[in-house]
Design an enzyme around this catalytic site. Structure first.
Site, PDB file in Angstrom:
ATOM      1  N   ASP A  94       8.672   5.167  -7.771  1.00 55.33           N
ATOM      2  CA  ASP A  94       9.535   5.255  -6.584  1.00 55.33           C
ATOM      3  C   ASP A  94      10.787   4.398  -6.764  1.00 55.33           C
ATOM      4  O   ASP A  94      11.900   4.822  -6.438  1.00 55.33           O
ATOM      5  CB  ASP A  94       8.795   4.787  -5.330  1.00 55.33           C
ATOM      6  CG  ASP A  94       7.655   5.704  -4.931  1.00 55.33           C
ATOM      7  OD1 ASP A  94       7.727   6.905  -5.250  1.00 55.33           O
ATOM      8  OD2 ASP A  94       6.689   5.214  -4.318  1.00 55.33           O
TER       9      ASP A  94
ATOM     10  N   SER B   8       0.841  -1.193   0.000  1.00 54.82           N
ATOM     11  CA  SER B   8       0.000   0.000   0.000  1.00 54.82           C
ATOM     12  C   SER B   8       0.874   1.240   0.000  1.00 54.82           C
ATOM     13  O   SER B   8       1.833   1.334   0.772  1.00 54.82           O
ATOM     14  CB  SER B   8      -0.911   0.004   1.234  1.00 54.82           C
ATOM     15  OG  SER B   8      -1.478   1.277   1.440  1.00 54.82           O
ATOM     16  N   LYS B   9       0.542   2.176  -0.874  1.00 51.61           N
ATOM     17  CA  LYS B   9       1.271   3.448  -0.910  1.00 51.61           C
ATOM     18  C   LYS B   9       1.135   4.167   0.428  1.00 51.61           C
ATOM     19  O   LYS B   9       2.062   4.837   0.898  1.00 51.61           O
ATOM     20  CB  LYS B   9       0.708   4.312  -2.046  1.00 51.61           C
ATOM     21  CG  LYS B   9       1.448   5.624  -2.264  1.00 51.61           C
ATOM     22  CD  LYS B   9       2.785   5.416  -2.915  1.00 51.61           C
ATOM     23  CE  LYS B   9       3.400   6.739  -3.366  1.00 51.61           C
ATOM     24  NZ  LYS B   9       4.746   6.579  -3.880  1.00 51.61           N
ATOM     25  N   ARG B  10      -0.035   4.005   1.067  1.00 51.38           N
ATOM     26  CA  ARG B  10      -0.280   4.662   2.352  1.00 51.38           C
ATOM     27  C   ARG B  10       0.726   4.228   3.409  1.00 51.38           C
ATOM     28  O   ARG B  10       1.051   4.964   4.314  1.00 51.38           O
ATOM     29  CB  ARG B  10      -1.690   4.338   2.860  1.00 51.38           C
ATOM     30  CG  ARG B  10      -2.787   5.163   2.269  1.00 51.38           C
ATOM     31  CD  ARG B  10      -4.039   5.061   3.126  1.00 51.38           C
ATOM     32  NE  ARG B  10      -4.394   3.695   3.484  1.00 51.38           N
ATOM     33  CZ  ARG B  10      -5.090   2.888   2.715  1.00 51.38           C
ATOM     34  NH1 ARG B  10      -5.466   3.292   1.519  1.00 51.38           N
ATOM     35  NH2 ARG B  10      -5.387   1.666   3.113  1.00 51.38           N
TER      36      ARG B  10
END
Length: 492
Positions: free
Chosen positions: A269, A259-261
């Protein structure tokens, strides 16, 4: 019916057709990249057609510039598409909002075929029902035709819902998970067309996949629960059902999805951190897929080799854990395989971040670093000492393996300094020969002399080269100045 027949006539037949259909909602996460890769590989392995379709019906989640990210990522990865918004094709348009005129017609056709119905209930005011809709108690499901027509004529707002059979079971086949059977009673009458006339994701997908002739649908296993409804839609229209290929999720660990979160990296990235696109693609391909037969032990594949080797049967049902250390290792192997010139081109911008002096030959630096580099973003820290020696702990002069300490290091540096001052040929080979005479004079191992020089020159435990290589890089004046400074520090 002429409208529908014309669209049917446009559908290409006779070869594998796959599609990658991202929503332009931001970055390309690793799971998305894997879906794009597998979809492309299935098409290329079969000599088929790969399609890019942009699914932008969820206008509230669109991110400006996200479409450009999709195109840029696909191009960088070599995942070329044969049909799409930018190249056209026989079944366009390839952007969902440009196809919005289709979905209402197909929803109405499905009502006529008995596979859907108009629902005027107030609770459908939200865009899509939450799933707790009780179809048994829905008065609209069994409305007489005359009453439906009267409500439509009166202009009452409505959605169109899928009419799920009240009894029996639905079985669908997935290439990875096999046959899966569910009781129809467990399926809700999902909304197909919303009050604003836009389709829901599930409905638009089925319509577009059919009209584009998609033969293989690759998506995440979180859509397994929706597959029975897709099947029933295909059957209601009388259409051929594509091959489903559901892929298990990419996990951060055994419990959590990436998850990017939570700080997990996207493709962008990883590239920004200095990973090579080829290494990322190779690693992502093996996240949930493994080659068969004589290739079963092979780990390194070019994109073309993957296309030849890729077989749907190699996709695993088990979730794949994204291991950043394994990716670092694979990336280091890819870096070692680059030509010196190619590595220099990739390394030079990173080296320039910390090496600003013009008398250092960065090509020589790159040649020293290539066998020791895992990711390109490590490079600036490895060479920052070339501009100036960083502040370092004198405890670094203590080296158990060579049995060195501050006292022996001071003695070695004091013995080496006049020899180096007298040295006229300042090359790695000549310096090494000169320092061997110091080793002989002191009657010690090579490392007792070379280790303290390396620390004095770099102020680091780990360097891209040995003592004499670094001296040759820095030049005579700078090298001697650093050794004198080290002697002064050790003497205090």
């Amino acid at each position: 019916m002429d409208f529908f027949e014309e669209l049917e006539a446009r559908i290409p037949k006779g070869k594998v057709r796959t599609r990658f259909a991202p929503s332009p909602t931001g970055y390309m996460h690793v799971g998305n990249l894997r879906t794009a890769l597998y979809t492309w590989l299935i098409a290329r392995n079969a000599g088929g057609t790969f399609i890019l379709r942009i699914e932008d019906t969820d206008q509230g989640r669109l991110v400006e510039g996200a479409v450009d990210v999709i195109y840029k990522t696909m191009a960088e990865c070599g995942l070329d598409h044969d049909e799409g918004p930018d190249v056209g094709g026989p079944v366009g348009p390839y952007v969902q909002t440009e196809r919005r005129g289709l979905y209402g017609k197909y929803a109405e056709l499905l009502v006529k075929k008995g596979g859907a119905y108009y629902c005027f209930c107030e609770k459908t005011e939200s865009e899509e029902d939450s799933g707790d809709f009780n179809r048994a108690a829905d008065p609209c499901r069994g409305l007489p035709q005359a009453e439906v027509e009267a409500k439509l004529a009166a202009g009452l707002p409505y959605v169109i819902r899928q009419r799920i059979p009240a009894e029996g079971q639905t079985t669908f086949h997935d290439a990875s998970f096999g046959d899966i059977t569910v009781d129809n009673a467990t399926l809700d009458d999902q909304v197909l067309l919303k009050r604003d006339g836009l389709p829901t994701y599930n409905f638009a997908n089925v319509i577009d996949d059919h009209l584009m002739g998609i033969t293989h649908v690759v998506r995440g296993s979180e859509y397994l629960s929706s597959a029975p409804k897709y099947n029933l839609l295909y059957e209601s229209f009388g259409w051929e059902i594509p091959t489903y290929v559901h892929c298990s999720p990419v996990m951060r660990d055994s419990q959590h999805k990436m998850s990017k979160r939570h700080g997990d990296p996207s493709y962008e990235d990883l590239i920004a951190q200095g990973y090579l696109t080829e290494a990322v693609l190779n690693y992502v391909a093996l996240l949930g897929w493994s080659p068969k037969g004589e290739l079963s032990e092979q780990e390194f594949f070019t994109l073309n080799e993957l296309a030849k080797a890729f077989d749907i049967s190699g996709i695993s049902k088990s979730p794949a854990v994204f291991d950043i250390e394994k990716l670092r290792w694979m990336n280091s192997e890819y870096i070692r395989r680059l030509s010196p010139e190619t590595f220099y081109e990739k390394a030079e911008p990173w080296l320039r971040k910390s090496v600003h002096r013009t008398d250092i030959d960065l090509r020589t630096v790159a040649a020293l670093l290539q066998p020791r580099c895992e990711i390109l973003s490590d490079l600036p820290e490895k060479v920052d000492f070339l501009d100036a020696v960083p502040d370092y702990d004198l405890g670094m002069y203590t080296h158990k393996k060579s049995k060195s300490n501050a006292e022996t290091s001071l003695k070695a540096l004091q013995a080496a300094l006049p020899v180096l001052e007298a040295q006229e040929t300042w090359t790695n080979e000549a310096l090494y020969e000169a320092l061997l005479t110091v080793v002989g004079q002191l009657g010690v191992k090579n490392s007792v002399v070379l280790w303290p020089i390396r620390v004095a020159i770099s102020g680091k435990q780990s360097t891209p080269g040995g003592a004499t290589e670094l001296c040759a890089l820095l030049g005579k004046e700078d090298s001697l100045g650093r050794i004198r400074a080290a002697i002064a520090r050790l003497s205090n």
